[in-house]
Design a protein around this motif. Structure first.
Motif, short mmCIF file in Angstrom:
data_model
loop_
_atom_site.label_atom_id
_atom_site.label_comp_id
_atom_site.label_asym_id
_atom_site.label_seq_id
_atom_site.Cartn_x
_atom_site.Cartn_y
_atom_site.Cartn_z
N GLN A 81 0.82 -1.21 0.00
CA GLN A 81 0.00 0.00 0.00
C GLN A 81 0.86 1.26 0.00
O GLN A 81 0.58 2.21 -0.74
N LEU A 82 1.92 1.26 0.80
CA LEU A 82 2.83 2.41 0.83
C LEU A 82 3.50 2.60 -0.53
O LEU A 82 3.65 3.74 -1.01
N GLY A 83 3.92 1.50 -1.15
CA GLY A 83 4.55 1.59 -2.46
C GLY A 83 3.62 2.15 -3.51
O GLY A 83 4.03 2.94 -4.37
N VAL A 174 8.28 16.17 -3.27
CA VAL A 174 9.39 15.89 -2.35
C VAL A 174 8.89 15.61 -0.94
O VAL A 174 9.45 14.76 -0.23
N GLU A 175 7.83 16.29 -0.53
CA GLU A 175 7.27 16.04 0.80
C GLU A 175 6.81 14.59 0.92
O GLU A 175 7.07 13.92 1.93
N ALA A 176 6.14 14.10 -0.11
CA ALA A 176 5.70 12.70 -0.11
C ALA A 176 6.90 11.76 -0.08
O ALA A 176 6.88 10.73 0.60
N ASP A 177 7.96 12.10 -0.82
CA ASP A 177 9.17 11.26 -0.83
C ASP A 177 9.74 11.13 0.57
O ASP A 177 10.09 10.02 1.01
N ARG A 178 9.83 12.24 1.29
CA ARG A 178 10.41 12.21 2.64
C ARG A 178 9.55 11.38 3.58
O ARG A 178 10.07 10.58 4.37
N ILE A 179 8.23 11.57 3.51
CA ILE A 179 7.34 10.81 4.39
C ILE A 179 7.44 9.32 4.07
O ILE A 179 7.55 8.48 4.97
N PHE A 180 7.41 8.98 2.79
CA PHE A 180 7.49 7.59 2.38
C PHE A 180 8.78 6.94 2.86
O PHE A 180 8.76 5.83 3.42
N THR A 182 10.80 7.80 5.27
CA THR A 182 10.81 7.70 6.74
C THR A 182 9.96 6.53 7.21
O THR A 182 10.39 5.72 8.06
N LEU A 183 8.75 6.41 6.66
CA LEU A 183 7.85 5.33 7.06
C LEU A 183 8.39 3.97 6.62
O LEU A 183 8.31 2.99 7.37
N MET A 184 8.98 3.91 5.42
CA MET A 184 9.43 2.62 4.91
C MET A 184 10.70 2.14 5.62
O MET A 184 10.89 0.93 5.78
N ILE A 185 11.55 3.05 6.05
CA ILE A 185 12.71 2.63 6.85
C ILE A 185 12.23 1.95 8.13
O ILE A 185 12.70 0.87 8.50
N ALA A 186 11.29 2.60 8.83
CA ALA A 186 10.75 2.01 10.06
C ALA A 186 10.02 0.69 9.76
O ALA A 186 10.10 -0.27 10.53
N HIS A 187 9.32 0.65 8.63
CA HIS A 187 8.59 -0.55 8.23
C HIS A 187 9.55 -1.71 7.99
O HIS A 187 9.31 -2.84 8.45
N HIS A 188 10.64 -1.45 7.29
CA HIS A 188 11.65 -2.49 7.05
C HIS A 188 12.31 -2.94 8.36
O HIS A 188 12.58 -4.13 8.55
N MET A 225 17.70 3.63 1.46
CA MET A 225 16.69 4.63 1.77
C MET A 225 17.19 5.70 2.73
O MET A 225 16.79 6.85 2.65
N THR A 226 18.09 5.31 3.65
CA THR A 226 18.68 6.30 4.54
C THR A 226 19.48 7.32 3.76
O THR A 226 19.42 8.53 4.03
N GLU A 227 20.23 6.85 2.76
CA GLU A 227 20.99 7.76 1.91
C GLU A 227 20.06 8.63 1.06
O GLU A 227 20.30 9.83 0.87
N MET A 228 18.99 8.04 0.54
CA MET A 228 18.03 8.79 -0.26
C MET A 228 17.34 9.87 0.57
O MET A 228 17.12 10.99 0.12
N LEU A 229 16.99 9.54 1.80
CA LEU A 229 16.34 10.50 2.68
C LEU A 229 17.27 11.66 3.01
O LEU A 229 16.85 12.83 3.01
#
Length: 233
Positions: A81-83, A174-180, A182-188, A225-229
C-alpha cells in the motif's frame, strides 16, 4: 529521433531521448543494483524452500511459523500500500522505482506466505491475537531472542499508523518522498525484527530461508533509503 511536432514521451524513468547526467545515472545504477540483489536473494530462498518442503514437519496453528506467516502477510500488505501511494505521488524516478519494487516484491512474498498456510492445512485467520507467536520462547540459539518484548495484540513493529498513512496520502512531490522514506525505513526495521524473531523460534527450512532473505534484502534497502532521505532533507 523525435518527429517534428511531437512532444517527448514521458516514460516511467524519465523523458524518452533525454540525456541523463552522470550523477543521475549513478543514483539509478545503485538503486537497480539493490533491487536486483533483493530479487536474487528472494528467488534463492524460494527455490530452497520449494526443494525442502517435504522434509519439514507441518507447523500447527499456534506455532511461530504460522503466526509469522499470518502477521508478516499483514505487514507486507501495508508495504504494498505504501509503495502504491508513493508511485502515484512522487515525481522522483528513483523513489518511484523503489516504490514499484516494494509493491512487486512484497506482494509476491505475501502470496508465498498465504501458500504456506494452505499447504500446511491451516486457516488464514489467526486463532489468537496478533504477535502472540513473538512471545514464545526462542527455540534455537537465541541470538535475536526477544520473548517478552512484545505482548499479544500489540501493533506489529514498524507498522505505519492510520495518521501516518493519511499524511502520506495527502502529500505530493518531495514532501511525499520524505514521508514515504521515513515510514518505509521504520517498516523495514520492523520486518527485520519479525524475521529475526521467527529465526529464533523455528527449525523449518522453508521459513528460515525466507526469513534470512528478508533480513538481508531489507537491511540493504534500509541503507539505500537512509541515503536517499539524507539527499532529500
Amino acid at each position: 529521433m523525435l518527429r517534428r511536432g511531437r512532444r517527448p514521451r514521458q516514460g516511467f524513468l524519465g523523458v524518452e531521448g533525454e540525456a541523463e547526467s552522470p550523477r543521475r545515472r549513478g543514483r539509478t545504477a545503485v538503486l537497480v543494483a539493490v533491487i536486483l540483489t533483493a530479487v536474487i536473494v528472494g528467488v534463492s530462498a524460494f527455490s530452497v524452500g520449494r526443494l525442502s518442503t517435504l522434509a519439514d514437519p507441518m507447523p500447527v496453528s499456534t506455532s511461530a511459523e504460522a503466526g509469522f506467516a499470518r502477521d508478516m502477510q499483514v505487514h507486507h500488505d501495508q508495504g504494498v500500500q505504501l509503495g502504491l501511494l508513493i508511485r502515484d505521488r512522487s515525481i522522483d524516478e528513483a523513489v518511484r522505482l523503489l516504490g514499484y519494487d516494494i509493491v512487486t516484491t512484497q506482494g509476491q512474498q505475501s502470496g508465498q506466505m498465504f501458500g504456506w498456510l494452505s499447504v500446511w492445512g491451516l486457516s488464514q485467520a489467526p486463532p489468537e491475537a496478533s504477535m502472540t507467536w513473538m512471545t514464545l520462547p526462542g527455540s534455537t540459539d537465541g541470538t535475536h531472542d526477544n520473548a517478552g518484548a512484545h505482548q499479544p495484540g500489540d501493533p506489529m513493529p514498524g507498522l505505519a499508523t492510520d495518521a501516518q498513512m493519511a499524511s502520506l496520502t495527502a502529500a505530493s512531490g518531495v514532501e511525499a518522498d520524505r514521508i514515504f522514506l521515513t515510514l518505509m525505513i521504520a517498516h523495514h526495521e520492523g520486518a527485520i525484527d519479525m524475521a529475526e524473531a521467527v529465526l529464533d523460534r523455528t527449525g523449518n527450512s522453508v521459513v528460515r530461508s525466507f526469513a534470512t532473505a528478508v533480513v538481508a534484502s531489507q537491511q540493504s534497502e534500509i541503507k539505500l533509503m537512509t541515503e536517499m532521505l539524507a539527499a532529500r532533507a
